[in-house]
Design a protein around this motif. Structure first.
Motif, PDB file in Angstrom:
ATOM      1  N   ARG A 182       0.826  -1.216   0.000  1.00  0.00           N
ATOM      2  CA  ARG A 182       0.000   0.000   0.000  1.00  0.00           C
ATOM      3  C   ARG A 182       0.859   1.264   0.000  1.00  0.00           C
ATOM      4  NH1 ARG A 182      -2.838  -3.577   3.250  1.00  0.00           N
ATOM      5  NH2 ARG A 182      -1.845  -2.850   5.164  1.00  0.00           N
ATOM      6  N   LEU A 183       1.995   1.212   0.694  1.00  0.00           N
ATOM      7  CA  LEU A 183       2.891   2.373   0.702  1.00  0.00           C
ATOM      8  C   LEU A 183       3.488   2.602  -0.677  1.00  0.00           C
ATOM      9  CD1 LEU A 183       4.198   4.552   2.465  1.00  0.00           C
ATOM     10  CD2 LEU A 183       6.036   2.942   2.970  1.00  0.00           C
ATOM     11  N   GLY A 184       3.851   1.526  -1.392  1.00  0.00           N
ATOM     12  CA  GLY A 184       4.358   1.673  -2.753  1.00  0.00           C
ATOM     13  C   GLY A 184       3.309   2.233  -3.692  1.00  0.00           C
ATOM     14  N   GLU A 185       2.053   1.804  -3.553  1.00  0.00           N
ATOM     15  CA  GLU A 185       0.979   2.360  -4.388  1.00  0.00           C
ATOM     16  C   GLU A 185       0.789   3.850  -4.099  1.00  0.00           C
ATOM     17  OE1 GLU A 185      -2.355  -0.018  -3.410  1.00  0.00           O
ATOM     18  OE2 GLU A 185      -1.682  -1.781  -4.562  1.00  0.00           O
ATOM     19  N   LEU A 186       0.910   4.231  -2.841  1.00  0.00           N
ATOM     20  CA  LEU A 186       0.795   5.645  -2.490  1.00  0.00           C
ATOM     21  C   LEU A 186       1.911   6.465  -3.121  1.00  0.00           C
ATOM     22  CD1 LEU A 186      -0.392   7.994  -0.840  1.00  0.00           C
ATOM     23  CD2 LEU A 186       0.951   7.195   1.108  1.00  0.00           C
ATOM     24  N   GLU A 187       3.132   5.940  -3.111  1.00  0.00           N
ATOM     25  CA  GLU A 187       4.258   6.660  -3.716  1.00  0.00           C
ATOM     26  C   GLU A 187       4.056   6.825  -5.221  1.00  0.00           C
ATOM     27  OE1 GLU A 187       7.644   4.424  -2.625  1.00  0.00           O
ATOM     28  OE2 GLU A 187       7.672   5.114  -0.529  1.00  0.00           O
ATOM     29  N   MET A 188       3.571   5.773  -5.904  1.00  0.00           N
ATOM     30  CA  MET A 188       3.318   5.875  -7.340  1.00  0.00           C
ATOM     31  C   MET A 188       2.213   6.879  -7.630  1.00  0.00           C
ATOM     32  SD  MET A 188       5.495   4.045  -8.914  1.00  0.00           S
ATOM     33  CE  MET A 188       4.710   4.117 -10.523  1.00  0.00           C
ATOM     34  N   THR A 189       1.155   6.887  -6.822  1.00  0.00           N
ATOM     35  CA  THR A 189       0.069   7.850  -7.009  1.00  0.00           C
ATOM     36  C   THR A 189       0.573   9.273  -6.803  1.00  0.00           C
ATOM     37  OG1 THR A 189      -1.494   6.195  -6.199  1.00  0.00           O
ATOM     38  CG2 THR A 189      -2.251   8.473  -6.266  1.00  0.00           C
ATOM     39  N   MET A 190       1.408   9.466  -5.800  1.00  0.00           N
ATOM     40  CA  MET A 190       1.937  10.795  -5.531  1.00  0.00           C
ATOM     41  C   MET A 190       2.866  11.243  -6.645  1.00  0.00           C
ATOM     42  SD  MET A 190       3.752  12.093  -2.039  1.00  0.00           S
ATOM     43  CE  MET A 190       4.022  13.852  -1.749  1.00  0.00           C
ATOM     44  N   ARG A 191       3.571  10.303  -7.246  1.00  0.00           N
ATOM     45  CA  ARG A 191       4.487  10.658  -8.329  1.00  0.00           C
ATOM     46  C   ARG A 191       3.732  11.039  -9.595  1.00  0.00           C
ATOM     47  NH1 ARG A 191       9.312   6.710 -10.655  1.00  0.00           N
ATOM     48  NH2 ARG A 191      10.179   8.192 -12.185  1.00  0.00           N
ATOM     49  N   LYS A 192       2.623  10.311  -9.892  1.00  0.00           N
ATOM     50  CA  LYS A 192       1.881  10.586 -11.109  1.00  0.00           C
ATOM     51  C   LYS A 192       0.952  11.787 -10.954  1.00  0.00           C
ATOM     52  CE  LYS A 192       1.919   5.786 -12.736  1.00  0.00           C
ATOM     53  NZ  LYS A 192       1.088   4.591 -13.071  1.00  0.00           N
ATOM     54  N   LYS A 193       0.225  11.842  -9.860  1.00  0.00           N
ATOM     55  CA  LYS A 193      -0.752  12.910  -9.669  1.00  0.00           C
ATOM     56  C   LYS A 193      -0.848  13.233  -8.198  1.00  0.00           C
ATOM     57  CE  LYS A 193      -5.523  14.222 -10.685  1.00  0.00           C
ATOM     58  NZ  LYS A 193      -6.836  13.774 -11.212  1.00  0.00           N
ATOM     59  N   ASN A 194      -0.413  14.416  -7.841  1.00  0.00           N
ATOM     60  CA  ASN A 194      -0.429  14.832  -6.439  1.00  0.00           C
ATOM     61  C   ASN A 194      -1.598  15.788  -6.239  1.00  0.00           C
ATOM     62  OD1 ASN A 194       0.011  15.705  -3.872  1.00  0.00           O
ATOM     63  ND2 ASN A 194       2.147  16.220  -4.147  1.00  0.00           N
ATOM     64  N   THR A 196      -4.810  17.237  -3.402  1.00  0.00           N
ATOM     65  CA  THR A 196      -4.888  17.629  -1.991  1.00  0.00           C
ATOM     66  C   THR A 196      -5.361  16.495  -1.094  1.00  0.00           C
ATOM     67  OG1 THR A 196      -7.125  18.464  -2.413  1.00  0.00           O
ATOM     68  CG2 THR A 196      -5.295  20.045  -2.571  1.00  0.00           C
ATOM     69  N   GLY A 197      -6.009  15.460  -1.652  1.00  0.00           N
ATOM     70  CA  GLY A 197      -6.507  14.366  -0.827  1.00  0.00           C
ATOM     71  C   GLY A 197      -5.462  13.354  -0.427  1.00  0.00           C
ATOM     72  N   LEU A 198      -4.274  13.428  -1.016  1.00  0.00           N
ATOM     73  CA  LEU A 198      -3.237  12.435  -0.705  1.00  0.00           C
ATOM     74  C   LEU A 198      -2.708  12.561   0.713  1.00  0.00           C
ATOM     75  CD1 LEU A 198      -1.071  12.113  -3.935  1.00  0.00           C
ATOM     76  CD2 LEU A 198      -2.573  10.423  -2.916  1.00  0.00           C
ATOM     77  N   ILE A 199      -2.764  13.763   1.284  1.00  0.00           N
ATOM     78  CA  ILE A 199      -2.233  13.939   2.635  1.00  0.00           C
ATOM     79  C   ILE A 199      -3.028  13.105   3.634  1.00  0.00           C
ATOM     80  CG2 ILE A 199      -3.627  15.975   3.097  1.00  0.00           C
ATOM     81  CD1 ILE A 199       0.010  15.341   4.227  1.00  0.00           C
ATOM     82  N   ASP A 200      -4.341  12.926   3.387  1.00  0.00           N
ATOM     83  CA  ASP A 200      -5.151  12.083   4.273  1.00  0.00           C
ATOM     84  C   ASP A 200      -4.711  10.625   4.175  1.00  0.00           C
ATOM     85  OD1 ASP A 200      -6.610  14.309   4.994  1.00  0.00           O
ATOM     86  OD2 ASP A 200      -8.096  14.024   3.406  1.00  0.00           O
ATOM     87  N   ILE A 201      -4.396  10.165   2.966  1.00  0.00           N
ATOM     88  CA  ILE A 201      -3.938   8.782   2.791  1.00  0.00           C
ATOM     89  C   ILE A 201      -2.569   8.601   3.445  1.00  0.00           C
ATOM     90  CG2 ILE A 201      -3.442   6.989   1.102  1.00  0.00           C
ATOM     91  CD1 ILE A 201      -5.276   8.393  -0.833  1.00  0.00           C
ATOM     92  N   ILE A 202      -1.704   9.626   3.345  1.00  0.00           N
ATOM     93  CA  ILE A 202      -0.376   9.539   3.968  1.00  0.00           C
ATOM     94  C   ILE A 202      -0.509   9.389   5.483  1.00  0.00           C
ATOM     95  CG2 ILE A 202       1.753  10.804   4.412  1.00  0.00           C
ATOM     96  CD1 ILE A 202       1.476  12.054   1.649  1.00  0.00           C
ATOM     97  N   PHE A 203      -1.395  10.180   6.081  1.00  0.00           N
ATOM     98  CA  PHE A 203      -1.586  10.078   7.533  1.00  0.00           C
ATOM     99  C   PHE A 203      -2.269   8.769   7.915  1.00  0.00           C
ATOM    100  CE2 PHE A 203      -0.932  14.722   7.565  1.00  0.00           C
ATOM    101  CZ  PHE A 203       0.005  14.780   8.570  1.00  0.00           C
ATOM    102  N   GLU A 204      -3.101   8.231   7.027  1.00  0.00           N
ATOM    103  CA  GLU A 204      -3.679   6.912   7.287  1.00  0.00           C
ATOM    104  C   GLU A 204      -2.591   5.842   7.333  1.00  0.00           C
ATOM    105  OE1 GLU A 204      -6.949   3.854   5.277  1.00  0.00           O
ATOM    106  OE2 GLU A 204      -6.734   5.921   4.534  1.00  0.00           O
ATOM    107  N   ARG A 205      -1.614   5.938   6.422  1.00  0.00           N
ATOM    108  CA  ARG A 205      -0.490   4.998   6.452  1.00  0.00           C
ATOM    109  C   ARG A 205       0.356   5.216   7.707  1.00  0.00           C
ATOM    110  NH1 ARG A 205      -3.396   3.070   4.102  1.00  0.00           N
ATOM    111  NH2 ARG A 205      -3.644   2.705   1.880  1.00  0.00           N
ATOM    112  N   ARG A 206       0.482   6.465   8.139  1.00  0.00           N
ATOM    113  CA  ARG A 206       1.232   6.754   9.364  1.00  0.00           C
ATOM    114  C   ARG A 206       0.570   6.097  10.571  1.00  0.00           C
ATOM    115  NH1 ARG A 206       5.919   7.942  11.441  1.00  0.00           N
ATOM    116  NH2 ARG A 206       6.295   9.786  10.159  1.00  0.00           N
ATOM    117  N   TYR A 207      -0.762   6.198  10.675  1.00  0.00           N
ATOM    118  CA  TYR A 207      -1.466   5.557  11.788  1.00  0.00           C
ATOM    119  C   TYR A 207      -1.354   4.033  11.711  1.00  0.00           C
ATOM    120  CZ  TYR A 207      -3.532  10.095  12.866  1.00  0.00           C
ATOM    121  OH  TYR A 207      -3.720  11.408  13.212  1.00  0.00           O
TER     122      TYR A 207
END
Length: 395
Positions: A182-194, A196-207
């Motif tokens: 899931r972290l790798g998918e998040l990195e690919m999504t952030m690389r292709k299209k960043n 404003t909603g990605l920060i919520d997914i990042i904090f979800e991975r942090r939790y």
């Protein structure tokens, strides 16, 4: 209370205990007097039967607990402490015959569901291991045919406990593998299209990472406590060395994932700052470009009769022409100054990240150039001193 005793070839014993569960009483609001009077006699009889059944089950639990205390008098206080405990605790002590003792509770995730966390109560001496469970999935997994040879090869009970811990950590590894995906998918999504909603997914991975860290900390504490309690008798075994390497590997993964998430948060913050700066600069440029039209429109919009060119037919055309010429002149002037750049065309997150990395590369090159220049200047300064020293030696 279910009790099963397993004796292994080396002589140590494993006692598997399952806590008896009483029937959960349904919590309902207390009825008022009027409701109680209207209540049917059948429902009252049903409540009395439920209370009687609950009392019988509670008495059975107390009886089984008493029998367990008689069977293992040394760990009577441990049996009482394990009742309804769902927190991590590790304790070191000594038994009545001066045996080394380690007891406590570990909260372990049984399946991939993060809410499926069950307590693992244990009482450990050199030749005896007692485990108490609310759910029999863990002991059934530990007693499977696949893991039986590993337990048979253990010489002492502490070694057997760490074999069990290694088996229970397989769920931990599977969870971390899913988290890494899931972290790798998040990195690919952030690389292709960043967006404003990605920060919520990042904090979800942090939790999610914090969840695994909270489960891992008590395991490390148990590892250190066992080393303190049993010393070289345990630390010299191959089982303890294997679990040590496994824990170090998990610790390295958790630290690496935490660093990756911190990097993603920093990148998102940097891109947001770049994007905000670009928006403010673009708005400033548009404000400057439309300033002549705003000023002229404000002056010609006042309620006065004697305004220049107001009575001429070509006055409006002249005013529009003047506004256009001044606006074009301002834009050309800003463009030649280099203040517009690509703001009016927009930049994608990839271009922003590439620009930031390019600026970092330029900074590193400048730093290297400055270091090389300082080395050259230092070498040039040392040459005269060396020449003077050689002259003195010749003299």
């Amino acid at each position: 209370m279910i009790h099963r005793m397993l004796r292994y070839p080396a002589g140590w014993e494993w006692h598997v205990l399952q806590q008896s569960k009483g029937q959960t009483v349904r919590k309902a609001p207390l009825p008022s007097r009027k409701v109680a009077q209207r209540q049917a006699p059948a429902s009252r009889e049903e409540q009395r039967a439920t209370k009687a059944i609950a009392k019988i089950e509670q008495d059975a639990v107390e009886q089984h607990t008493g029998e367990l205390k008689k069977l293992f008098p040394e760990c009577a206080f441990w049996v009482d402490e394990c009742a309804n405990r769902r927190t991590n605790i590790i304790s070191i002590g000594e038994a009545s015959n001066s045996k080394k003792l380690l007891y406590g509770t570990l909260m372990l995730q049984v399946t991939e569901d993060q809410s499926d966390v069950q307590p693992f109560h244990f009482w450990l001496t050199d030749q005896q291991l007692l485990t108490m469970h609310d759910d029999m999935r863990l002991p059934l997994r530990l007693q499977s045919i696949e893991h039986t040879p590993k337990l048979d090869s253990c010489e002492t009970a502490p070694e057997g406990l760490f074999i069990m811990l290694s088996i229970m950590l397989e769920t931990f590894h599977a969870g971390l593998d899913g988290f890494e995906t899931r972290l790798g998918e998040l990195e690919m999504t952030m690389r292709k299209k960043n967006n404003t909603g990605l920060i919520d997914i990042i904090f979800e991975r942090r939790y999610e990472l914090l969840h695994w860290s909270h489960l891992f900390i008590p395991v490390r504490e148990l590892h250190s406590a066992a080393k303190e309690a049993f010393m070289n008798e345990l630390t010299d075994t191959d089982t303890f060395k294997r679990i040590t390497h496994k824990l170090e590997r998990i610790d390295a993964l958790l630290k690496h994932y935490a660093l990756e998430i911190d990097t993603l948060i920093s990148m998102d913050d940097a891109i947001s700052n770049f994007r905000g700066n670009d928006i403010m600069k673009t708005l400033t440029i548009f404000t400057v470009l439309f300033l002549p039209a705003t000023m002229i429109g404000g002056i010609w919009g006042v309620n006065f009769k004697n305004l220049p060119f107001i009575t001429y037919k070509w006055g409006f055309t002249a005013m529009i022409t003047a506004i256009t010429v001044i606006t074009v002149f301002l834009y050309i002037w800003l463009w030649k100054k280099g203040w517009t750049g690509d703001l009016l065309h927009g930049r994608s997150p990839k271009e922003i990240a590439a620009g930031s990395s390019f600026s970092r590369l330029n900074r590193s090159r400048r730093t290297k150039d400055s270091l090389s220049e300082s080395k050259v200047s230092a070498a040039a300064a040392e040459q005269p001193q060396a020449q003077t020293r050689s002259k003195r030696k010749r003299r």
